[in-house]
Design an enzyme around this catalytic site. Sequence first.
Site, PDB file in Angstrom:
ATOM      1  N   SER A 123     -80.726  14.251 -65.095  1.00  0.00           N
ATOM      2  CA  SER A 123     -79.674  15.080 -64.502  1.00  0.00           C
ATOM      3  C   SER A 123     -80.023  16.561 -64.427  1.00  0.00           C
ATOM      4  O   SER A 123     -79.410  17.295 -63.667  1.00  0.00           O
ATOM      5  CB  SER A 123     -78.376  14.903 -65.276  1.00  0.00           C
ATOM      6  N   HIS A 147     -76.610   8.768 -63.299  1.00  0.00           N
ATOM      7  CA  HIS A 147     -76.821   9.580 -62.095  1.00  0.00           C
ATOM      8  C   HIS A 147     -77.500   8.778 -60.989  1.00  0.00           C
ATOM      9  O   HIS A 147     -78.294   9.313 -60.214  1.00  0.00           O
ATOM     10  CB  HIS A 147     -77.614  10.843 -62.441  1.00  0.00           C
ATOM     11  N   LYS A 194     -68.511   9.046 -63.068  1.00  0.00           N
ATOM     12  CA  LYS A 194     -69.181   9.910 -62.086  1.00  0.00           C
ATOM     13  C   LYS A 194     -68.945   9.322 -60.687  1.00  0.00           C
ATOM     14  O   LYS A 194     -67.857   9.490 -60.151  1.00  0.00           O
ATOM     15  CB  LYS A 194     -70.669  10.053 -62.441  1.00  0.00           C
TER      16      LYS A 194
HETATM   17  N1  PLP Z   1     -75.942   9.444 -69.766  1.00  0.00           N
HETATM   18  C1  PLP Z   1     -76.212  10.404 -68.869  1.00  0.00           C
HETATM   19  C2  PLP Z   1     -77.581  10.453 -68.245  1.00  0.00           C
HETATM   20  C3  PLP Z   1     -75.243  11.355 -68.524  1.00  0.00           C
HETATM   21  O1  PLP Z   1     -75.502  12.339 -67.653  1.00  0.00           O
HETATM   22  C4  PLP Z   1     -73.963  11.272 -69.151  1.00  0.00           C
HETATM   23  C5  PLP Z   1     -72.892  12.251 -68.854  1.00  0.00           C
HETATM   24  O2  PLP Z   1     -73.053  13.369 -68.556  1.00  0.00           O
HETATM   25  C6  PLP Z   1     -73.733  10.253 -70.067  1.00  0.00           C
HETATM   26  C7  PLP Z   1     -74.738   9.347 -70.351  1.00  0.00           C
HETATM   27  C8  PLP Z   1     -72.396  10.092 -70.708  1.00  0.00           C
HETATM   28  O3  PLP Z   1     -71.511   9.534 -69.784  1.00  0.00           O
HETATM   29  P1  PLP Z   1     -69.950   9.532 -70.054  1.00  0.00           P
HETATM   30  O4  PLP Z   1     -69.404  10.771 -69.436  1.00  0.00           O
HETATM   31  O5  PLP Z   1     -69.445   8.277 -69.441  1.00  0.00           O
HETATM   32  O6  PLP Z   1     -69.795   9.536 -71.546  1.00  0.00           O
END
Ligand code: PLP
Length: 422
Positions: free
Chosen positions: A209, A237, A268
Amino acid sequence: MWRAAAVRALRGAPGAGAPRAASGAAAAQLRRRLESELEEIRGAGTWKSERVISSRQGPHLQLAGGGAGIINFCANNYLGLSSHPEVIRAAVEALEKFGAGLSSVRFICGTQSIHKDLEEKIARFHQREDAILYASCFDANAGIFEALLTPEDAVLSDELNHASIIDGIRLCKANKYRYKHMDMQDLEAKLKEAQKHRLRLVATDGAFSMDGDIAPLREICQLAHKYDALVFIDECHATGFLGPNGRGTDELLGVMDKVTIINSTLGKALGGAAGGYTTGPKPLIDLLRQRSRPYLFSNSLPPAVVGCASKALDLLMESNAIAQSMAAKTQRFRSKMTAAGFTISGKDHPICPVMLGDARLASVMAEDMLNRGIYVIGFSYPVVPKGKARIRVQISAVHSDEDIDRCVEAFTQVGRKHGALP
Ligand code: PLP
């Protein structure tokens, strides 16, 4: 009344509803420590302030205290489903039919038919055997490694994996190997070293990200095959928009049958409400229901949230038009910004980091972009490495061409004004 209030004020006692500060030496010591830590964060220039939005999430926002019609380029609302009318209607219907929440964890009395339906839909979407829901993908990542891996096993993790993967791995007792970011030579060396363990699991973000780069999953799967390892990907993502049908990085790179475990988010592209999941082999999902601590000891997803995600998946499975609509928008932004003289990190991903290097420049430019009605965020150390400060732009399928052109135009003006462009 006024007399009582005056007496309270004179005595320093809190009025009704006023915050109460804990008394005592320990509480005072804690307060001093926290205040000095907060001061350090401010001093280091890494304070994260939160802008307050007074409208729905979407390509155009209203900020509290003014600022209407701001064009938003920093949400993970990749497909624009966060405020899609059908998604909202599905949430309202689920709320009315199934109530506000379950007041329970899943295994006591927190499983409704909609939770089972959504799990079945997620598994079908990813073409996997089964799926399990969590309150967030952070929880899914916190819950999987400890449940799956023992001290006899090994996990090999990309050094730039998301914080939740890092934390999840910390919680497990497996042998830990960290390989250099997307470096297949280093992964191979670590896989050789890890041959002595019973089971090997390679863990990587599908798309990273901060850089908008996509993991070399084909090569990772080849190495996994060669060294008898399993592959886990975090698709937060990627789910919903990468690949011809939006299934994610594994579909994009043609390795859907080679990746064993997928964790992803409902917060997302898939409606943006909240929630996460693991999808993969049925016995793994069965084991997670028995052993995964964030699943076992945390409340069930609220029906409205389940309704949003379920509708988002319906929309994606009905047609691939929404998933496909991303690519052209991303391409428009990336090529126009490159032509204007900016360096955009990553490739073909709607996360478009505008590389600036200097932390102050990134922050000043982001602020000036907002003055011109474009909401973007600057990232600097420690979120990204020193000297690699950037403004991260996120394209959404619901941005119009005009929105994108206005963003490029504002970047060009602001870049010239602050010396990022000649
Ligand atoms: N994994 C990645 C790569 C993320 O970017 C995010 C959130 O920003 C998460 C996990 C966590 O996701 P959640 O918002 O559902 O806890």
